[in-house]
Design an enzyme around this catalytic site. Structure first.
Site, short mmCIF file in Angstrom:
data_model
loop_
_atom_site.label_atom_id
_atom_site.label_comp_id
_atom_site.label_asym_id
_atom_site.label_seq_id
_atom_site.Cartn_x
_atom_site.Cartn_y
_atom_site.Cartn_z
N GLY A 34 0.81 -1.21 0.00
CA GLY A 34 0.00 0.00 0.00
C GLY A 34 0.84 1.26 0.00
O GLY A 34 2.02 1.23 -0.33
N LEU A 36 0.44 3.59 -2.12
CA LEU A 36 0.82 3.41 -3.53
C LEU A 36 1.21 4.74 -4.18
O LEU A 36 0.66 5.79 -3.87
CB LEU A 36 -0.33 2.75 -4.28
CG LEU A 36 -0.82 1.42 -3.70
CD1 LEU A 36 -1.95 0.84 -4.55
CD2 LEU A 36 0.31 0.41 -3.55
N HIS A 40 3.99 2.03 -8.28
CA HIS A 40 3.00 0.94 -8.18
C HIS A 40 2.00 1.00 -9.34
O HIS A 40 1.57 -0.03 -9.85
CB HIS A 40 2.23 1.04 -6.86
CG HIS A 40 3.06 0.81 -5.63
ND1 HIS A 40 3.37 1.81 -4.74
CD2 HIS A 40 3.63 -0.32 -5.14
CE1 HIS A 40 4.09 1.31 -3.76
NE2 HIS A 40 4.27 0.03 -3.97
N GLN A 67 8.03 -9.13 7.88
CA GLN A 67 9.24 -8.75 7.15
C GLN A 67 9.91 -7.51 7.74
O GLN A 67 10.88 -7.00 7.19
CB GLN A 67 8.94 -8.57 5.67
CG GLN A 67 8.08 -7.37 5.31
CD GLN A 67 7.67 -7.39 3.84
OE1 GLN A 67 6.85 -8.18 3.39
NE2 GLN A 67 8.29 -6.51 3.05
N LYS A 155 13.02 -2.04 -8.42
CA LYS A 155 13.71 -1.32 -7.34
C LYS A 155 14.09 -2.28 -6.21
O LYS A 155 15.14 -2.16 -5.61
CB LYS A 155 12.85 -0.19 -6.78
CG LYS A 155 13.63 0.63 -5.74
CD LYS A 155 12.87 1.84 -5.31
CE LYS A 155 11.80 1.54 -4.31
NZ LYS A 155 12.32 1.15 -2.97
N ASP A 156 13.20 -3.26 -5.93
CA ASP A 156 13.51 -4.27 -4.92
C ASP A 156 14.22 -5.43 -5.61
O ASP A 156 13.68 -6.55 -5.71
CB ASP A 156 12.22 -4.73 -4.24
CG ASP A 156 11.54 -3.58 -3.51
OD1 ASP A 156 12.20 -2.95 -2.66
OD2 ASP A 156 10.38 -3.29 -3.82
N GLN A 159 14.85 -8.69 -3.70
CA GLN A 159 13.56 -9.33 -3.40
C GLN A 159 13.04 -10.09 -4.61
O GLN A 159 12.62 -11.25 -4.50
CB GLN A 159 12.55 -8.27 -2.98
CG GLN A 159 11.11 -8.75 -2.98
CD GLN A 159 10.15 -7.72 -2.41
OE1 GLN A 159 10.05 -7.58 -1.21
NE2 GLN A 159 9.44 -6.99 -3.27
N SER A 191 9.29 5.57 -3.89
CA SER A 191 9.19 4.65 -2.77
C SER A 191 8.13 5.19 -1.82
O SER A 191 8.01 6.42 -1.65
CB SER A 191 10.53 4.58 -2.03
OG SER A 191 10.35 4.01 -0.74
O1 PAF Z 1 7.69 -5.14 -2.07
C1 PAF Z 1 6.77 -5.12 -1.22
O2 PAF Z 1 5.97 -4.20 -1.18
C2 PAF Z 1 6.67 -6.26 -0.22
O3 PAF Z 1 7.92 -6.73 0.15
C3 PAF Z 1 5.78 -7.41 -0.72
C4 PAF Z 1 6.34 -8.08 -1.97
C5 PAF Z 1 4.38 -6.88 -1.03
C6 PAF Z 1 5.66 -8.48 0.36
O4 PAF Z 1 5.10 -7.97 1.53
#
Ligand code: PAF
Length: 286
Positions: A34, A36, A40, A67, A155-156, A159, A191
């Site tokens: 969220g 956003l 996004h 996390q 950007k991530d 991940q 971000s």
């Molecule tokens: O990148 C994110 O916003 C979060 O790490 C995700 C992938 C939604 C997991 O909570």
């Protein structure tokens, strides 16, 4: 644009997805926490393109507690569901899955998802348990939505490489797509945490991307020694007023391991604190 409908339960989300699938619609998915922004919105637009005009585009909004470390910004992480619903509608989403923490984590859990190796460097050591939390929630979300395709932001970088690998190694159905980082006009990567920057920090923040671009320019002009590239990068970052460098590394783009020479694709990734706000950014090399 009408705000996108919100499903708060797994059962409701599964029922909507099942109906779409029964009607032959492609299901695409954007997991988010969220707050956003335009980055996004781009993920949602990519998800819409991948699903096609008749597909179902699901966005999840869930600030995932598992996390965040104990000293991190879970409680102050921005939340803005009403604005998020409008942004999702404008970008082409059909449904928001917005579960409560109790819906996602109803009791004491004993099973988790995690990856080794790819989390050894960059954000892994700085945020112990972070990628286990990400992998677990992403796997749970993929099990709820069961999309044909999911879209993550570049950007991530660490991940998305970890999620891709988890999906491949655990035979999770559906593919993972990466959408490019969206930047402000001055280069700052978008971000949800940028709202925390005060005026001086916001003015300094674009220098992070400038430092990454300088590394890429050095690499493109023939420098392959990673130690030299990293030390120039650290010097550029350290010169940013108020910055505290968490890490500034060049790793192998695939396995996220240290790379002595740029003799294969690399990822230059940084995490920098400006005040209390931790910003990450990256560029592929060369
Ligand atoms: O990148 C994110 O916003 C979060 O790490 C995700 C992938 C939604 C997991 O909570």
């Amino acid at each position: 644009m009408t705000p996108v409908p919100v499903a708060e339960t797994i059962a409701e989300t599964r029922a909507t997805v099942a109906a779409a699938r029964a009607a032959g619609r492609v299901v695409s998915f954007v997991p988010t926490m969220g707050a956003l922004h335009a980055g996004h919105a781009e993920l949602v637009r990519v998800a819409r393109r991948l699903a096609g005009p008749s597909g179902l585009v699901v966005v999840s909004i869930f600030v995932n507690p598992t996390q965040f470390g104990p000293a991190e910004d879970f409680t102050r992480y921005p939340r803005s569901l009403d604005a998020d619903r409008t942004l999702c509608g404008d970008a082409g989403a059909d449904l928001i899955f917005h579960p409560t923490p109790a819906e996602m984590y109803p009791g004491h859990a004993v099973a988790f998802a995690d990856v080794t190796e790819l989390g050894d460097h960059l954000c892994g050591p700085s945020r112990p348990g972070h990628f286990r939390g990400v992998c677990t929630v992403v796997l749970k979300l993929l099990n709820v939505v069961q999309p044909d395709v999911s879209v993550f932001g570049a950007k991530d970088a660490q991940q998305v490489r970890i999620v891709r690998r988890m999906v491949a190694d655990l035979n999770v159905p559906g593919r993972i797509e990466i959408a490019p980082t969206v930047r402000e006009a001055d280069g700052l990567a978008m971000s949800s945490r940028n709202v925390f920057l005060d005026a001086a920090e916001r003015a300094a923040a674009p220098r992070i991307y400038a430092a990454l671009l300088a590394v890429r320019a050095r690499a493109r002009s023939g420098e392959t020694d990673v130690a030299r590239l990293e030390s120039a990068l650290r010097a550029d970052l350290a010169a940013i007023p108020g910055a505290r460098v968490d890490y500034a590394r060049i790793v192998d783009d695939d396995r996220m391991q240290p790379l002595p020479r740029l003799d294969r694709p690399g990822l230059c990734a940084v995490a920098v604190f400006l005040g209390r706000t931790r910003l990450i950014d990256n560029l592929t090399l060369p």
